[in-house]
Enzyme design. Structure first.
Site, mmCIF file in Angstrom:
data_model
loop_
_atom_site.group_PDB
_atom_site.id
_atom_site.type_symbol
_atom_site.label_atom_id
_atom_site.label_comp_id
_atom_site.label_asym_id
_atom_site.label_seq_id
_atom_site.Cartn_x
_atom_site.Cartn_y
_atom_site.Cartn_z
ATOM 1 N N CYS A 116 -45.870 -25.294 -37.939
ATOM 2 C CA CYS A 116 -46.668 -24.698 -36.866
ATOM 3 C C CYS A 116 -46.855 -23.196 -37.049
ATOM 4 O O CYS A 116 -47.658 -22.584 -36.352
ATOM 5 C CB CYS A 116 -46.026 -24.985 -35.514
ATOM 6 S SG CYS A 116 -45.890 -26.740 -35.187
ATOM 7 N N HIS A 258 -48.953 -20.057 -30.605
ATOM 8 C CA HIS A 258 -49.001 -21.459 -31.002
ATOM 9 C C HIS A 258 -48.908 -22.301 -29.725
ATOM 10 O O HIS A 258 -48.021 -22.085 -28.884
ATOM 11 C CB HIS A 258 -47.835 -21.757 -31.947
ATOM 12 C CG HIS A 258 -47.592 -23.204 -32.155
ATOM 13 N ND1 HIS A 258 -48.594 -24.082 -32.476
ATOM 14 C CD2 HIS A 258 -46.449 -23.940 -32.058
ATOM 15 C CE1 HIS A 258 -48.081 -25.302 -32.582
ATOM 16 N NE2 HIS A 258 -46.794 -25.243 -32.326
ATOM 17 N N ASN A 288 -50.254 -30.059 -28.982
ATOM 18 C CA ASN A 288 -49.774 -29.223 -30.082
ATOM 19 C C ASN A 288 -50.415 -29.713 -31.386
ATOM 20 O O ASN A 288 -50.071 -30.784 -31.882
ATOM 21 C CB ASN A 288 -48.242 -29.340 -30.128
ATOM 22 C CG ASN A 288 -47.607 -28.581 -31.269
ATOM 23 O OD1 ASN A 288 -48.282 -28.177 -32.216
ATOM 24 N ND2 ASN A 288 -46.303 -28.403 -31.192
HETATM 25 O O1 UT7 Z 1 -44.577 -27.050 -32.553
HETATM 26 C C1 UT7 Z 1 -43.212 -26.917 -32.749
HETATM 27 C C2 UT7 Z 1 -42.583 -26.302 -31.628
HETATM 28 N N1 UT7 Z 1 -42.130 -27.304 -30.672
HETATM 29 C C3 UT7 Z 1 -41.855 -26.920 -29.458
HETATM 30 O O2 UT7 Z 1 -42.031 -25.777 -29.137
HETATM 31 C C4 UT7 Z 1 -41.238 -27.895 -28.500
HETATM 32 C C5 UT7 Z 1 -40.219 -27.185 -27.652
HETATM 33 N N2 UT7 Z 1 -39.609 -28.046 -26.666
HETATM 34 C C6 UT7 Z 1 -40.289 -28.433 -25.549
HETATM 35 O O3 UT7 Z 1 -41.444 -28.122 -25.391
HETATM 36 C C7 UT7 Z 1 -39.541 -29.231 -24.530
HETATM 37 O O4 UT7 Z 1 -38.164 -29.217 -24.829
HETATM 38 C C8 UT7 Z 1 -40.024 -30.714 -24.408
HETATM 39 C C9 UT7 Z 1 -41.394 -30.744 -23.780
HETATM 40 C C10 UT7 Z 1 -40.043 -31.358 -25.786
HETATM 41 C C11 UT7 Z 1 -39.073 -31.503 -23.523
HETATM 42 O O5 UT7 Z 1 -38.989 -30.885 -22.230
HETATM 43 P P1 UT7 Z 1 -37.572 -30.635 -21.539
HETATM 44 O O6 UT7 Z 1 -37.827 -30.035 -20.232
HETATM 45 O O7 UT7 Z 1 -36.742 -29.831 -22.532
HETATM 46 O O8 UT7 Z 1 -37.026 -32.087 -21.360
HETATM 47 P P2 UT7 Z 1 -35.644 -32.703 -21.900
HETATM 48 O O9 UT7 Z 1 -35.715 -32.936 -23.361
HETATM 49 O O10 UT7 Z 1 -34.515 -31.877 -21.354
HETATM 50 O O11 UT7 Z 1 -35.639 -34.102 -21.176
HETATM 51 C C12 UT7 Z 1 -35.482 -34.196 -19.743
HETATM 52 C C13 UT7 Z 1 -35.560 -35.648 -19.336
HETATM 53 C C14 UT7 Z 1 -34.645 -36.539 -20.153
HETATM 54 O O12 UT7 Z 1 -34.161 -37.540 -19.282
HETATM 55 P P3 UT7 Z 1 -32.674 -37.443 -18.697
HETATM 56 O O13 UT7 Z 1 -31.764 -37.406 -19.888
HETATM 57 O O14 UT7 Z 1 -32.629 -36.163 -17.910
HETATM 58 O O15 UT7 Z 1 -32.565 -38.676 -17.855
HETATM 59 C C15 UT7 Z 1 -35.598 -37.177 -21.145
HETATM 60 O O16 UT7 Z 1 -35.144 -38.453 -21.578
HETATM 61 O O17 UT7 Z 1 -36.892 -36.121 -19.554
HETATM 62 C C16 UT7 Z 1 -36.843 -37.316 -20.324
HETATM 63 N N3 UT7 Z 1 -38.056 -37.371 -21.134
HETATM 64 C C17 UT7 Z 1 -39.200 -37.906 -20.675
HETATM 65 N N4 UT7 Z 1 -39.512 -38.503 -19.506
HETATM 66 C C18 UT7 Z 1 -40.773 -38.931 -19.352
HETATM 67 C C19 UT7 Z 1 -38.249 -36.897 -22.373
HETATM 68 N N5 UT7 Z 1 -39.523 -37.110 -22.746
HETATM 69 C C20 UT7 Z 1 -40.128 -37.741 -21.704
HETATM 70 C C21 UT7 Z 1 -41.421 -38.212 -21.479
HETATM 71 N N6 UT7 Z 1 -41.709 -38.803 -20.302
HETATM 72 N N7 UT7 Z 1 -42.404 -38.101 -22.406
#
Ligand code: UT7
Length: 332
Positions: A116, A258, A288
């Protein structure tokens, strides 16, 4: 003959995205997620997906033609083509195919892989060739089709990515240099946070002669780690690039990051005390798009008149590697 200065001008932009649009509601039919979760956690509402018969070369070619036309040069004038991508049609590289399809006969062409951050790294690479006087006209393309490398059963990653291509033409100019400052960084110790790794399978050719043949494993990401990395490192690297440019945050017209997550855009802007109205964002429409995200957003903002000639932009890419970087430049 008039000597060319070593200044750099970015004189054209273009972009191309596939026609097929997948919105969050349709995605929720495939994995357990919702429009509410995706939109509130990421800002993404739609992503474009390349059809099976669409090549990366085709998307890149479309974006490139627009950028070349805007710059007012001909493809035959190009000296160098850099294709920033992690998803080339051919592991040997796809830049040469684009050189051929554009008819850029005298251009040398190569791929550059920095995930990226690829567009940012490509911009700085192109600038070195221009500044040394080696090349005058450079086409830089950022293009990726990550839909081919996403695990479509993994809701943690599949909701994030989309496909597309963006391009700019960078030219030597005898006016003031428009690339004001940059800073690039890598940290391989955190490589495991975001990977599209080769999965070797050992095959014995002869007794005592084994090789590995396999394919690439779909994208794996530790979202929280990458999020933390981005909101810490991106403001730092922009501040370093601003220092090199000898300008301050208040001199910026636009923050062009990005397009990974709206929350990252907001957090970085907040840390740098840049008002929301200066933050370019189109990830609601495309998700993305990896190396394509900065040039697609740039091209849209240029074409709709948001970014005007002379505007000062802080662009920053970040992602797998881990890699990150920033460039301060003036449009036009
Ligand atoms: O291009 C390369 C650069 N990449 C990035 O910059 C990505 C950086 N990271 C992010 O943007 C975020 O961390 C994400 C969008 C990937 C995830 O968001 P988050 O607020 O960090 O969520 P999380 O991983 O802490 O997950 C929270 C909850 C979890 O459930 P529990 O364990 O709290 O019950 C996940 O299982 O959300 C759940 N979850 C989802 N729920 C519904 C994870 N993905 C999904 C989904 N739909 N698609």
């Amino acid at each position: 003959m008039k000597e060319l200065g070593v200044g750099i001008a970015i004189t054209g932009s273009g972009s191309a995205t596939p026609a097929v649009c997948l919105d969050n509601d349709r995605l929720s039919e495939m994995v357990e997620t919702s429009d509410e979760w995706i939109a509130s956690r990421t800002g993404i509402r739609n992503r474009r997906l390349a059809a099976p018969d669409c090549s990366l070369t085709e998307l890149a070619d479309r974006a490139a033609r627009e950028a070349i036309a805007m710059s007012g040069i001909a493809a035959a004038d190009l000296d160098l083509i850099i294709l920033a991508t992690s998803t080339a049609d051919d592991l040997f590289g796809s830049a040469s195919t684009i050189q051929a399809s554009l008819g850029a006969r005298k251009a040398v062409a190569f791929d550059l892989t920095a995930a990226c951050s690829g567009f940012l790294f490509g911009m700085v690479t192109a600038a070195q060739f221009i500044r040394t006087g080696a090349y005058k006209n450079v086409l830089l393309i950022g293009a990726d089709i990550l839909s081919r490398w996403v695990d479509w059963t993994d809701r943690r990653t599949c909701v994030l990515f989309g496909d597309g291509a963006g391009a700019v033409v960078m030219q030597a100019c005898d006016r003031a240099d428009r690339l004001l400052g940059f800073e690039l960084c890598s940290d391989g110790t955190q490589n495991k946070c975001l990977q599209l790794p080769y999965q070797p399978q050992s095959t014995e050719l002869l007794e005592g002669v084994a090789i590995a043949q396999g394919t690439y494993h779909p994208i794996t990401m530790n979202g929280q780690e990458v999020y933390r990395f981005a909101v810490k490192r991106v403001p730092e690297v922009i501040e370093k690039a601003l220092f090199r440019a000898a300008i301050g945050v208040d001199d910026l017209d636009w923050l062009l990051l990005h397009q990974a997550n709206q929350r990252i855009l907001d957090a970085v802007a907040h840390r740098l005390k840049i008002p929301d109205r200066k933050v370019i964002s189109n990830l609601a429409d495309y998700g993305n798009t990896s190396a394509a995200s900065i040039p697609i957003a740039l091209d849209e903002a240029v074409r709709d008149g948001t970014i005007k000639p002379g505007d000062t932009i802080a662009a920053s890419g970040f992602g797998a590697g881990l890699t990150w970087g920033a460039a301060i430049f003036q449009w036009g």
